[in-house]
Design a protein around this motif. Sequence first.
Motif, PDB file in Angstrom:
ATOM      1  N   LEU A 117      -1.768   8.863   6.968  1.00 22.88           N
ATOM      2  CA  LEU A 117      -0.941   8.153   7.535  1.00 22.88           C
ATOM      3  C   LEU A 117      -0.654   8.411   9.133  1.00 22.88           C
ATOM      4  O   LEU A 117      -0.570   7.670  10.113  1.00 22.88           O
ATOM      5  N   GLY A 118      -0.550   9.804   9.509  1.00 22.87           N
ATOM      6  CA  GLY A 118      -0.201  10.186  10.789  1.00 22.87           C
ATOM      7  C   GLY A 118      -1.573  10.001  11.663  1.00 22.87           C
ATOM      8  O   GLY A 118      -1.201   9.593  12.665  1.00 22.87           O
ATOM      9  N   VAL A 119      -2.474  10.388  11.278  1.00 26.59           N
ATOM     10  CA  VAL A 119      -3.844  10.183  11.977  1.00 26.59           C
ATOM     11  C   VAL A 119      -3.977   8.698  12.482  1.00 26.59           C
ATOM     12  O   VAL A 119      -4.204   8.305  13.435  1.00 26.59           O
ATOM     13  N   LEU A 120      -4.010   7.658  11.211  1.00 32.60           N
ATOM     14  CA  LEU A 120      -4.068   6.451  11.550  1.00 32.60           C
ATOM     15  C   LEU A 120      -3.141   5.864  12.479  1.00 32.60           C
ATOM     16  O   LEU A 120      -3.349   4.999  13.111  1.00 32.60           O
ATOM     17  N   SER A 121      -1.971   6.241  12.362  1.00 30.52           N
ATOM     18  CA  SER A 121      -0.682   5.790  13.324  1.00 30.52           C
ATOM     19  C   SER A 121      -1.184   6.164  14.540  1.00 30.52           C
ATOM     20  O   SER A 121      -0.824   5.306  15.620  1.00 30.52           O
ATOM     21  N   MET A 122      -1.697   7.198  14.972  1.00 25.00           N
ATOM     22  CA  MET A 122      -1.916   7.685  16.166  1.00 25.00           C
ATOM     23  C   MET A 122      -3.412   6.774  16.788  1.00 25.00           C
ATOM     24  O   MET A 122      -3.203   6.551  18.062  1.00 25.00           O
TER      25      MET A 122
ATOM     26  N   LEU B  35      -0.857   0.613   5.261  1.00 29.62           N
ATOM     27  CA  LEU B  35      -0.280  -0.413   6.193  1.00 29.62           C
ATOM     28  C   LEU B  35       0.867   0.374   6.914  1.00 29.62           C
ATOM     29  O   LEU B  35       1.323  -0.224   7.922  1.00 29.62           O
ATOM     30  N   ASN B  36       1.694   1.056   6.267  1.00 27.77           N
ATOM     31  CA  ASN B  36       2.768   1.893   6.883  1.00 27.77           C
ATOM     32  C   ASN B  36       2.345   2.823   7.981  1.00 27.77           C
ATOM     33  O   ASN B  36       3.321   2.942   8.749  1.00 27.77           O
ATOM     34  N   ALA B  37       1.224   2.932   8.253  1.00 32.21           N
ATOM     35  CA  ALA B  37       0.561   3.629   9.438  1.00 32.21           C
ATOM     36  C   ALA B  37       0.935   2.991  10.696  1.00 32.21           C
ATOM     37  O   ALA B  37       0.970   3.529  11.709  1.00 32.21           O
ATOM     38  N   ILE B  38       1.226   1.756  10.711  1.00 31.47           N
ATOM     39  CA  ILE B  38       1.498   1.114  12.036  1.00 31.47           C
ATOM     40  C   ILE B  38       2.804   1.568  12.386  1.00 31.47           C
ATOM     41  O   ILE B  38       2.942   1.412  13.535  1.00 31.47           O
TER      42      ILE B  38
ATOM     43  N   ILE C  48     -12.276 -12.046  27.737  1.00 25.96           N
ATOM     44  CA  ILE C  48     -12.196 -10.641  27.402  1.00 25.96           C
ATOM     45  C   ILE C  48     -10.880 -10.468  26.539  1.00 25.96           C
ATOM     46  O   ILE C  48     -10.732  -9.593  25.697  1.00 25.96           O
ATOM     47  N   ARG C  49      -9.885 -10.844  27.391  1.00 25.58           N
ATOM     48  CA  ARG C  49      -8.299 -10.682  26.726  1.00 25.58           C
ATOM     49  C   ARG C  49      -8.354 -11.197  25.345  1.00 25.58           C
ATOM     50  O   ARG C  49      -7.819 -10.773  24.298  1.00 25.58           O
ATOM     51  N   TYR C  50      -8.703 -12.634  25.452  1.00 22.98           N
ATOM     52  CA  TYR C  50      -8.756 -13.385  24.034  1.00 22.98           C
ATOM     53  C   TYR C  50      -9.518 -12.746  23.061  1.00 22.98           C
ATOM     54  O   TYR C  50      -9.096 -12.736  21.911  1.00 22.98           O
ATOM     55  N   ALA C  51     -10.480 -12.223  23.062  1.00 19.84           N
ATOM     56  CA  ALA C  51     -11.514 -11.763  22.372  1.00 19.84           C
ATOM     57  C   ALA C  51     -10.942 -10.258  21.678  1.00 19.84           C
ATOM     58  O   ALA C  51     -10.935 -10.024  20.488  1.00 19.84           O
ATOM     59  N   TRP C  52     -10.422  -9.618  22.603  1.00 19.20           N
ATOM     60  CA  TRP C  52      -9.742  -8.317  22.247  1.00 19.20           C
ATOM     61  C   TRP C  52      -8.321  -8.742  21.540  1.00 19.20           C
ATOM     62  O   TRP C  52      -8.088  -8.056  20.290  1.00 19.20           O
ATOM     63  N   TYR C  53      -7.429  -9.440  21.774  1.00 18.54           N
ATOM     64  CA  TYR C  53      -6.026  -9.642  21.107  1.00 18.54           C
ATOM     65  C   TYR C  53      -6.361 -10.292  19.814  1.00 18.54           C
ATOM     66  O   TYR C  53      -5.683 -10.050  18.829  1.00 18.54           O
ATOM     67  N   PHE C  54      -7.247 -11.271  19.678  1.00 15.93           N
ATOM     68  CA  PHE C  54      -7.249 -11.991  18.647  1.00 15.93           C
ATOM     69  C   PHE C  54      -8.509 -11.648  17.691  1.00 15.93           C
ATOM     70  O   PHE C  54      -8.530 -12.525  16.355  1.00 15.93           O
ATOM     71  N   PHE C  55      -9.397 -10.869  17.957  1.00 19.38           N
ATOM     72  CA  PHE C  55     -10.721 -10.828  17.087  1.00 19.38           C
ATOM     73  C   PHE C  55     -11.006  -9.307  16.917  1.00 19.38           C
ATOM     74  O   PHE C  55     -11.141  -8.672  15.917  1.00 19.38           O
ATOM     75  N   VAL C  56     -11.325  -8.638  18.274  1.00 19.76           N
ATOM     76  CA  VAL C  56     -11.943  -7.083  17.941  1.00 19.76           C
ATOM     77  C   VAL C  56     -10.776  -6.236  17.863  1.00 19.76           C
ATOM     78  O   VAL C  56     -11.137  -5.466  16.659  1.00 19.76           O
ATOM     79  N   LEU C  57      -9.458  -6.172  18.091  1.00 18.94           N
ATOM     80  CA  LEU C  57      -8.565  -5.355  17.843  1.00 18.94           C
ATOM     81  C   LEU C  57      -8.236  -5.417  16.383  1.00 18.94           C
ATOM     82  O   LEU C  57      -7.958  -4.532  15.785  1.00 18.94           O
ATOM     83  N   PRO C  58      -7.811  -6.675  15.867  1.00 20.36           N
ATOM     84  CA  PRO C  58      -7.486  -6.670  14.415  1.00 20.36           C
ATOM     85  C   PRO C  58      -8.616  -6.336  13.624  1.00 20.36           C
ATOM     86  O   PRO C  58      -8.352  -5.531  12.678  1.00 20.36           O
ATOM     87  N   ALA C  59     -10.074  -6.501  13.905  1.00 18.66           N
ATOM     88  CA  ALA C  59     -11.014  -5.930  13.034  1.00 18.66           C
ATOM     89  C   ALA C  59     -11.135  -4.687  13.069  1.00 18.66           C
ATOM     90  O   ALA C  59     -11.306  -4.168  12.023  1.00 18.66           O
TER      91      ALA C  59
ATOM     92  N   MET D 160      -8.655  -2.446  13.644  1.00 20.00           N
ATOM     93  CA  MET D 160      -7.521  -1.485  12.955  1.00 20.00           C
ATOM     94  C   MET D 160      -7.679  -1.882  11.465  1.00 20.00           C
ATOM     95  O   MET D 160      -7.320  -1.100  10.651  1.00 20.00           O
ATOM     96  N   LEU D 161      -8.055  -3.178  11.036  1.00 16.60           N
ATOM     97  CA  LEU D 161      -8.358  -3.365   9.580  1.00 16.60           C
ATOM     98  C   LEU D 161      -9.448  -2.321   9.174  1.00 16.60           C
ATOM     99  O   LEU D 161      -9.156  -1.783   7.882  1.00 16.60           O
ATOM    100  N   ASN D 162     -10.430  -2.046   9.746  1.00 16.41           N
ATOM    101  CA  ASN D 162     -11.358  -1.258   9.139  1.00 16.41           C
ATOM    102  C   ASN D 162     -10.853   0.272   9.235  1.00 16.41           C
ATOM    103  O   ASN D 162     -11.043   1.128   8.330  1.00 16.41           O
ATOM    104  N   TYR D 163     -10.155   0.789  10.495  1.00 15.50           N
ATOM    105  CA  TYR D 163      -9.685   2.108  10.318  1.00 15.50           C
ATOM    106  C   TYR D 163      -8.650   2.101   9.184  1.00 15.50           C
ATOM    107  O   TYR D 163      -8.503   3.225   8.584  1.00 15.50           O
ATOM    108  N   LEU D 164      -7.755   1.278   9.020  1.00 15.51           N
ATOM    109  CA  LEU D 164      -6.858   1.228   7.838  1.00 15.51           C
ATOM    110  C   LEU D 164      -7.474   1.409   6.532  1.00 15.51           C
ATOM    111  O   LEU D 164      -6.976   2.025   5.591  1.00 15.51           O
ATOM    112  N   GLY D 165      -8.706   0.601   6.454  1.00 12.83           N
ATOM    113  CA  GLY D 165      -9.320   0.524   5.177  1.00 12.83           C
ATOM    114  C   GLY D 165     -10.034   1.785   4.895  1.00 12.83           C
ATOM    115  O   GLY D 165     -10.164   2.392   3.589  1.00 12.83           O
ATOM    116  N   GLN D 166     -10.543   2.561   6.154  1.00 11.48           N
ATOM    117  CA  GLN D 166     -10.968   3.948   5.645  1.00 11.48           C
ATOM    118  C   GLN D 166      -9.937   5.101   5.161  1.00 11.48           C
ATOM    119  O   GLN D 166     -10.145   5.719   4.308  1.00 11.48           O
ATOM    120  N   GLY D 167      -8.891   4.802   5.847  1.00 10.79           N
ATOM    121  CA  GLY D 167      -7.534   5.582   5.353  1.00 10.79           C
ATOM    122  C   GLY D 167      -7.350   5.330   4.107  1.00 10.79           C
ATOM    123  O   GLY D 167      -6.761   6.174   3.201  1.00 10.79           O
TER     124      GLY D 167
END
Length: 637
Positions: free
Chosen positions: A64-69, A211-214, A259-270, A272-279
């Motif tokens: 959780l510490g690594v995912l939070s970082m 999800l607590n890693a947030i 670029i901003r819209y793609a990052w905020y609403f698509f790339v960043l969520p995807a 983080m979901l994958n990083y959290l899933g690996q955790g």
Amino acid sequence: MATATNTPRHEQAGSHTHGNVGLAGLMVGAIGVVFGDIGTSPLYTIREAFSPHYGLVADHDTVLGVLSMVFWSLMLVVTLKYVTIIMRADNEGEGGIMALMALAQRSLASGSRSAYLVGILGIFGASLFFGDGVITPAISVLSAVEGLEVVAPQLHDWIIPVTLLVLVSLFATQRYGTAKVGRVFGPITVTWFVVLAVLGVVNILHEPEVLNAINPWWAMRFFYEHSLGGVFILGAVVLAVTGGEAIYTDMGHFGAKPIRYAWYFFVLPALMLNYLGQGALVLEDPTAIRNPFYIGVPEWGRWPMIALATAATVIASQAVITGGFSVARQAMQLGYIPRMEIKHTSSDTIGQIYIPGINWMMMVIVILLVLTFRTSSNLATAYGISVSMTMLIDTLLLAIVARALWPRWRLWVLPLCVVFLVADVAFVIANGAKILQGGWFPVILGIVLFTLLRTWRRGRKLLRDEIQKEGIQLGTFLPGLMLAPPVRVPGTAVFLTADPNVVPHALMHNLKHNKVLHERNVFLTVETLDVPYAHRRLKMEAIGDEFHRVIVRFGFMETPDVPLALMRSCDQGGIYFDPMDTTYFASRETIVAMAKRGMPIWRDRLFAVMHRNAASATGFFRIPGNRLVELGAQVEI
């Protein structure tokens, strides 16, 4: 004073730059080109954080510490610093460290020590960024192909050959251009991010606790429990944010808004979901840490995932290569590297270029990296140090721009720059610990490139100074010449000269050897501006007796085409240049290195070698060879 705008020029003129492509289309295009580097980081980031190098145990609190970082690094460095703030610092729509450097220099007194230091910072940052950039194709493709070992361990020996085959094919096809391949980049990368998100959600459902890693408390707890040693884990966490600077660099292709819209609403969520899933997978099965990305894929989907991951890493590598071409052209235009052959791969889009010298140099370096380090884990130890130093330089340049050009925003941007500076310094310290394990490579490569760039820049100044010292002022030469004029022959002679006030060597040699003067004579100087595109192309001045002084201006993102610019001068009420009746004269200097003059003798000799192997100015300016006369001159520096 120049100002940085909120809205990039490309974004303001979107209909002109991108035709009828709407915001959604630009977002898809941006996803395909801009986010390739950062989008392939889930292949190796979490795995590397738990490599034996860092000595971490994959228990609940550490995961959780690594995912939070990772989460807060993405939010602070990429989302807040680059996507939200630095992308406001556009140089007429263009981004990247060289555009930011030009913007910062414009806010300072020309020729001042501060402007000089900003130039040094910018070029050093660009050199370091390239040093880490060549690692991207190697580590990305290698980490994708390593999925073969998860599916079929007996295929281990095929990982290196397959990786090299993919990389060589990628570089070998660059000369055909990226227009056709580019049309499928967006959909493939969109598919990649959708699959990342889906896999993440599936694995999170098994361990929702992840999800607590947030909560940033887990990152702070990690540092508290590991004290000062905990900082060094940032050497792995930085892998999640490599590509952040590339987002800013590619801003000119699509504009800030898509670029901003793609990052905020698509790339960043995807991501983080994958990083959290690996955790979540590691919490459920700590042994999965050996390759949590591929182990998190259902067995039936692993072969298709290897194919998709390889395609995604090829796209990420393509973005790095084309970015290298773009930065190299900017550096040529700004006078930091010798002129090279530039080929245009599209008749419709001037920005699609191919530079053979850069392409083959990158290919050789990337192949050597794969053969030397052999695994993505080994390459990860070399990855991060240069890009973290580049991010630190970006912060310093941002502070200069915000202080000078953003009077309304600096009250909140400058305090944030202090926060960014602390984070950047922490990343540099953490990655500095990897110097002996492989981090030396991008640093040494960056220093070598910086030395070459500065030597070329300094050498060109010394060369100009010597030419001016030996030159004769036009204002005194022409009146004397016309007292006893030589024979005039029909046609127009265009003499290329770096100094519009000094008699060109080519004219002196032409008079000495041919003893004739053309009916009409033009002294032509090509200037490169510190803005991407020149708004006023030509400046003409008649100086009597059919002599004219002409200055042609190009922006640092443009490809100089002197004959075309001169032909268009007639439309502006200027001189008519008949292509079949115009002869171009240029001097080709031979450099002689002299001790105790200019630079140290080894740099003089290095500059002489670079100058001898540089493409001719005439070819770079697209002057036809059958309308060109080159005359030699020897210059001591």
